[in-house]
Design an enzyme around this catalytic site. Sequence first.
Site, PDB file in Angstrom:
ATOM      1  N   GLY A  15       0.904  -1.139  -0.020  1.00 54.34           N
ATOM      2  CA  GLY A  15       0.134  -0.006   0.260  1.00 54.34           C
ATOM      3  C   GLY A  15       0.812   1.059   0.009  1.00 54.34           C
ATOM      4  N   ALA A  16       1.860   1.410   0.755  1.00 51.07           N
ATOM      5  CA  ALA A  16       2.651   2.489   0.896  1.00 51.07           C
ATOM      6  C   ALA A  16       3.461   2.626  -0.239  1.00 51.07           C
ATOM      7  CB  ALA A  16       3.524   2.522   1.957  1.00 51.07           C
ATOM      8  N   GLY A  17       3.993   1.862  -0.931  1.00 51.75           N
ATOM      9  CA  GLY A  17       4.979   2.001  -2.192  1.00 51.75           C
ATOM     10  C   GLY A  17       4.181   2.212  -3.259  1.00 51.75           C
ATOM     11  N   PHE A 116     -13.745  -0.863  16.513  1.00 53.33           N
ATOM     12  CA  PHE A 116     -12.247  -1.568  16.698  1.00 53.33           C
ATOM     13  C   PHE A 116     -11.514  -0.986  17.981  1.00 53.33           C
ATOM     14  CE2 PHE A 116      -9.387  -3.710  13.627  1.00 53.33           C
ATOM     15  CZ  PHE A 116     -10.123  -4.096  12.868  1.00 53.33           C
ATOM     16  N   ASP A 217      13.874  -6.113   5.461  1.00 54.41           N
ATOM     17  CA  ASP A 217      15.095  -6.000   4.514  1.00 54.41           C
ATOM     18  C   ASP A 217      15.459  -4.295   4.551  1.00 54.41           C
ATOM     19  OD1 ASP A 217      14.456  -8.446   3.860  1.00 54.41           O
ATOM     20  OD2 ASP A 217      14.192  -8.214   1.647  1.00 54.41           O
ATOM     21  N   GLN A 236       4.196  -5.251  18.228  1.00 55.44           N
ATOM     22  CA  GLN A 236       3.061  -5.513  18.843  1.00 55.44           C
ATOM     23  C   GLN A 236       2.617  -6.969  18.373  1.00 55.44           C
ATOM     24  OE1 GLN A 236      -0.802  -4.162  16.482  1.00 55.44           O
ATOM     25  NE2 GLN A 236      -0.721  -3.045  18.337  1.00 55.44           N
ATOM     26  N   HIS A 238      -0.677  -9.211  18.560  1.00 57.28           N
ATOM     27  CA  HIS A 238      -2.048  -9.136  18.197  1.00 57.28           C
ATOM     28  C   HIS A 238      -2.777 -10.223  19.184  1.00 57.28           C
ATOM     29  CE1 HIS A 238      -5.995  -9.214  16.414  1.00 57.28           C
ATOM     30  NE2 HIS A 238      -5.689  -8.139  15.555  1.00 57.28           N
ATOM     31  N   LEU A 248      -3.861 -14.459  11.556  1.00 56.44           N
ATOM     32  CA  LEU A 248      -4.764 -13.534  12.172  1.00 56.44           C
ATOM     33  C   LEU A 248      -6.214 -13.599  12.131  1.00 56.44           C
ATOM     34  CD1 LEU A 248      -3.862 -10.666  13.647  1.00 56.44           C
ATOM     35  CD2 LEU A 248      -4.685  -9.850  11.521  1.00 56.44           C
ATOM     36  N   GLU A 251      -9.665  -8.129  14.595  1.00 54.31           N
ATOM     37  CA  GLU A 251     -10.095  -7.517  15.672  1.00 54.31           C
ATOM     38  C   GLU A 251     -11.510  -7.024  15.357  1.00 54.31           C
ATOM     39  OE1 GLU A 251      -7.203  -5.033  17.870  1.00 54.31           O
ATOM     40  OE2 GLU A 251      -8.757  -3.570  17.651  1.00 54.31           O
ATOM     41  N   ARG A 282      -4.515  -3.311  21.914  1.00 51.26           N
ATOM     42  CA  ARG A 282      -3.739  -4.711  21.753  1.00 51.26           C
ATOM     43  C   ARG A 282      -2.910  -5.130  22.646  1.00 51.26           C
ATOM     44  NH1 ARG A 282      -3.514  -4.412  15.040  1.00 51.26           N
ATOM     45  NH2 ARG A 282      -5.845  -4.537  14.878  1.00 51.26           N
ATOM     46  N   HIS A 369       2.674  -9.351  15.358  1.00 49.77           N
ATOM     47  CA  HIS A 369       1.758  -8.835  14.268  1.00 49.77           C
ATOM     48  C   HIS A 369       2.540  -7.506  13.738  1.00 49.77           C
ATOM     49  CE1 HIS A 369      -1.977  -7.939  12.271  1.00 49.77           C
ATOM     50  NE2 HIS A 369      -1.850  -6.986  12.858  1.00 49.77           N
ATOM     51  N   GLU A 400       5.020   0.516   7.094  1.00 48.64           N
ATOM     52  CA  GLU A 400       5.405  -0.405   8.316  1.00 48.64           C
ATOM     53  C   GLU A 400       6.906  -0.174   8.533  1.00 48.64           C
ATOM     54  OE1 GLU A 400       3.444  -4.033   9.042  1.00 48.64           O
ATOM     55  OE2 GLU A 400       4.864  -4.576  10.616  1.00 48.64           O
ATOM     56  N   ARG A 411       0.292   0.410  18.315  1.00 50.73           N
ATOM     57  CA  ARG A 411      -0.514   0.937  17.318  1.00 50.73           C
ATOM     58  C   ARG A 411      -2.074   0.408  17.688  1.00 50.73           C
ATOM     59  NH1 ARG A 411      -2.768  -1.409  12.606  1.00 50.73           N
ATOM     60  NH2 ARG A 411      -1.548  -3.405  12.566  1.00 50.73           N
TER      61      ARG A 411
HETATM   62  C1  LIG Z   1      -2.817 -10.494   8.620  1.00 49.49           C
HETATM   63  C2  LIG Z   1      -2.654  -9.008   8.797  1.00 49.49           C
HETATM   64  C3  LIG Z   1      -3.786  -8.244   8.950  1.00 49.49           C
HETATM   65  C4  LIG Z   1      -3.829  -7.042   8.976  1.00 49.49           C
HETATM   66  N1  LIG Z   1      -4.880  -6.009   9.078  1.00 49.49           N
HETATM   67  C5  LIG Z   1      -4.974  -4.783   9.451  1.00 49.49           C
HETATM   68  C6  LIG Z   1      -5.758  -4.068   9.359  1.00 49.49           C
HETATM   69  O1  LIG Z   1      -7.078  -4.532   9.149  1.00 49.49           O
HETATM   70  N2  LIG Z   1      -5.857  -2.781   9.486  1.00 49.49           N
HETATM   71  C7  LIG Z   1      -4.789  -1.925   9.505  1.00 49.49           C
HETATM   72  O2  LIG Z   1      -4.555  -0.837   9.492  1.00 49.49           O
HETATM   73  N3  LIG Z   1      -3.605  -2.802   9.542  1.00 49.49           N
HETATM   74  C8  LIG Z   1      -3.590  -4.043   9.233  1.00 49.49           C
HETATM   75  N4  LIG Z   1      -2.291  -4.875   9.301  1.00 49.49           N
HETATM   76  C9  LIG Z   1      -1.157  -4.132   9.063  1.00 49.49           C
HETATM   77  C10 LIG Z   1      -0.879  -3.604   7.771  1.00 49.49           C
HETATM   78  O3  LIG Z   1      -1.560  -4.575   6.736  1.00 49.49           O
HETATM   79  C11 LIG Z   1       0.551  -3.398   7.248  1.00 49.49           C
HETATM   80  O4  LIG Z   1       1.308  -2.834   8.335  1.00 49.49           O
HETATM   81  C12 LIG Z   1       0.495  -2.810   5.947  1.00 49.49           C
HETATM   82  O5  LIG Z   1      -0.302  -2.947   4.977  1.00 49.49           O
HETATM   83  C13 LIG Z   1       2.113  -2.609   5.322  1.00 49.49           C
HETATM   84  O6  LIG Z   1       1.977  -1.842   4.256  1.00 49.49           O
HETATM   85  P1  LIG Z   1       3.308  -1.749   3.536  1.00 49.49           P
HETATM   86  O7  LIG Z   1       3.027  -1.129   2.306  1.00 49.49           O
HETATM   87  O8  LIG Z   1       4.173  -0.845   4.346  1.00 49.49           O
HETATM   88  O9  LIG Z   1       4.097  -3.008   3.527  1.00 49.49           O
HETATM   89  P2  LIG Z   1       3.675  -4.355   2.650  1.00 49.49           P
HETATM   90  O10 LIG Z   1       2.286  -4.216   1.986  1.00 49.49           O
HETATM   91  O11 LIG Z   1       4.162  -5.476   3.048  1.00 49.49           O
HETATM   92  O12 LIG Z   1       4.724  -4.150   1.191  1.00 49.49           O
HETATM   93  C14 LIG Z   1       5.783  -4.297   1.173  1.00 49.49           C
HETATM   94  C15 LIG Z   1       6.586  -4.386  -0.058  1.00 49.49           C
HETATM   95  O13 LIG Z   1       8.031  -4.273   0.089  1.00 49.49           O
HETATM   96  C16 LIG Z   1       8.618  -4.999  -1.045  1.00 49.49           C
HETATM   97  N5  LIG Z   1       9.843  -5.616  -0.297  1.00 49.49           N
HETATM   98  C17 LIG Z   1      10.302  -5.894   0.960  1.00 49.49           C
HETATM   99  N6  LIG Z   1      11.427  -5.999   0.771  1.00 49.49           N
HETATM  100  C18 LIG Z   1      12.082  -5.854  -0.471  1.00 49.49           C
HETATM  101  C19 LIG Z   1      13.278  -5.748  -1.035  1.00 49.49           C
HETATM  102  N7  LIG Z   1      14.288  -6.102  -0.304  1.00 49.49           N
HETATM  103  N8  LIG Z   1      13.478  -5.580  -2.221  1.00 49.49           N
HETATM  104  C20 LIG Z   1      12.303  -5.151  -2.889  1.00 49.49           C
HETATM  105  N9  LIG Z   1      11.243  -4.856  -2.591  1.00 49.49           N
HETATM  106  C21 LIG Z   1      10.817  -5.463  -1.156  1.00 49.49           C
HETATM  107  C22 LIG Z   1       7.502  -6.470  -1.146  1.00 49.49           C
HETATM  108  O14 LIG Z   1       7.570  -7.118  -2.147  1.00 49.49           O
HETATM  109  C23 LIG Z   1       6.281  -5.542  -0.833  1.00 49.49           C
HETATM  110  O15 LIG Z   1       6.031  -5.024  -2.122  1.00 49.49           O
HETATM  111  C24 LIG Z   1      -2.504  -6.248   9.077  1.00 49.49           C
HETATM  112  C25 LIG Z   1      -1.282  -7.063   8.678  1.00 49.49           C
HETATM  113  C26 LIG Z   1      -1.247  -8.276   8.852  1.00 49.49           C
HETATM  114  C27 LIG Z   1       0.073  -9.003   8.648  1.00 49.49           C
END
Ligand SMILES: Cc1cc2nc3c(=O)[nH]c(=O)nc-3n(C[C@H](O)[C@H](O)[C@H](O)COP(=O)(O)OP(=O)(O)OC[C@H]3O[C@@H](n4cnc5c(N)ncnc54)[C@H](O)[C@@H]3O)c2cc1C
Length: 596
Positions: A15-17, A116, A217, A236, A238, A248, A251, A282, A369, A400, A411
């Site tokens: 999502g962030a990227g 929540f 990484d 955290q 969960h 998971l 919640e 949590r 979590h 994250e 969180r």
């Molecule tokens: C099971 C579960 C349920 C959740 N439910 C919720 C919820 O309901 N509400 C909420 O707010 N949060 C929730 N969270 C937390 C939340 O989903 C995550 O913290 C968030 O989605 C992280 O997003 P991100 O974009 O930071 O990372 P990610 O979506 O994990 O993306 C990381 C990206 O980095 C890339 N990457 C990693 N290392 C490298 C590398 N060395 N080189 C190149 N690419 C790399 C991966 O390929 C991936 O594309 C949940 C988490 C989990 C595990």
Amino acid sequence: MKTHRYEVVVVGAGGAGLMAALQASRRAATAVLSKLYPIRSHTGAAQGGIGAALGNLEEDSPEWHTYDTVKGSDYLGDQDAIEFMCHEAVETVYELEHMGLPFSRTPDGRIAQRRFGGHTNNITGKPVQRACYAADRTGHMILQTLYQQCIKRNVTFFDEFQVLDLIVVNGAAAGVVAIELATGELHVFHAKAVIFATGGYGRMWEITSNAYAYTGDGIAVALRRGIPAEDLEFFQFHPTGIYKLGILITEGVRGEGGVLINDLGERFMERYAPHVKDLASRDVVSRAMYIEMREGRGIGGQRYLYLDVRPETVNKYAAIDGRTNPDGSPYQVTADDIMAKLPEIIDFCRTYMGVDPVTEPMPVQPTAHYAMGGIPTNIRTEVVIDEQNTVMPGLYAAGETACVSVHGANRLGTNSLVDIIVFGRHAGINAAEFARGASFQPLPSDAADFARQQLDRLLNSKGKERPIEIANEMKHTMFDLVGVFRTEESMQQALEKIRELKERYAYIQLHDHGKIFNTELLTAWELGNLLDLAEVTTVSALARKESRGAHSREDYPERDDEHWLKHTLAWLDEDGVRLGYKPVVITKYEPKERVY
Ligand SMILES: Cc1cc2nc3c(=O)[nH]c(=O)nc-3n(C[C@H](O)[C@H](O)[C@H](O)COP(=O)(O)OP(=O)(O)OC[C@H]3O[C@@H](n4cnc5c(N)ncnc54)[C@H](O)[C@@H]3O)c2cc1C
């Protein structure tokens, strides 16, 4: 070795990227590198919801969201960043809606919202419906929606490219080095600005809800380039992971009225959090569960409890709590309601446990979590490298992997999805603007050497150690000794073990010396990242002699604002971990005791 040139390089396609890439690509030549296919990112696993004070079902405000987040963070969150995020959250959710995200709806067609943990009406103290959701597939829908938008805008993707190193020239980010998984070839990406959005590192613990790719990484690469990690002692747990598997259970189940039950059939959370009960934050719920299990009230004396969302149980406790619908009628659910709101959860439980949540309670235990800590950034998502918040030019982090810090010591549910979208967007805009005003740093001819050396060391190691054994011992150690509860003794023991494992890691044996999809090699490299982060986590936790949020020490059970209302910064030097501290940003809310 191939060299590429983009003004902005985004590492990570969660999502962030993706949000960063969408914004950056409108303004500058942008590439996204991801070790996974974008839609396999962990964001896709998020279930329960994204928090935003839309007030669609009852009164709510971004100000209340801000206060709840500050309080949930146990006052370690930076209040300027929290306020910014909670206000932007509303617009962000509408932006996602306009991009086509299929949110669940109220009967009159507005975005539906549910309860929540930790989200409250600040006047009554009662839980408020703030989490916007698409059934229990919210993250999946976010990821699909953003990816579609990126495709529509022709964003350039390098899928299955794993970043191994950050190139730093004259103290500024100048690009990254990545390995192409399909060929084993190293690529240098020369850039004016780099955004790290690489997700978390929960694979350090034995029982975890996190994807296999969650190996930290981004943080590990940054540490090796002299950038500190912030607040890693706050991780955290969960409350509700599937027993033994850690998968998971959102919640949202408790938001819909599910309750936690011990071996005596008691709804024990009313003893620990008399006001919000099962919807306490949590850290509070996970600790309560540990105490119940330790005192012998786990189910059958075992290390799990029940999460009960059977309609008869939900209706019974809703009546006891006097819970009502927005129109004032008593809150009651049917089996069909549960199936409609939590279809994935029901599916997981049927598939992985042979348990049907509509007719049976689910066996659950706390599961590792979410990383509150990460690469330190300021509110503009610029990476900062010391106690004075000095910016490293050209380097950004969001999601994250970053610590901005909006989650502080703990969180709140639904706040990570807000974080990734709000700060992902700003990272994209700010990095692209920086890139437009900057020129490329000269690329050193040995840019890929450090990455190459790291891989060669693994490939040429002559030992007999099996990476899987080292990984299992690390996970076990961290879960048992640096888990929900911690002591000086347990963490010292963990630290010795982690250091022993790091020594053994130098003697691992790999069987695959090929180039094509050498996942054995990359899994071993990732293990090195987790070991580094395990050491930093443990050293940071040992130093913090207080209990705050997710960091709960039995030998220092109280929060100590006088000495510890500050962020940890940890550098990984040749001879170990070095610690420093920086103040928490406090704007409106002076620290108070947390009462639930
Ligand atoms: C099971 C579960 C349920 C959740 N439910 C919720 C919820 O309901 N509400 C909420 O707010 N949060 C929730 N969270 C937390 C939340 O989903 C995550 O913290 C968030 O989605 C992280 O997003 P991100 O974009 O930071 O990372 P990610 O979506 O994990 O993306 C990381 C990206 O980095 C890339 N990457 C990693 N290392 C490298 C590398 N060395 N080189 C190149 N690419 C790399 C991966 O390929 C991936 O594309 C949940 C988490 C989990 C595990």
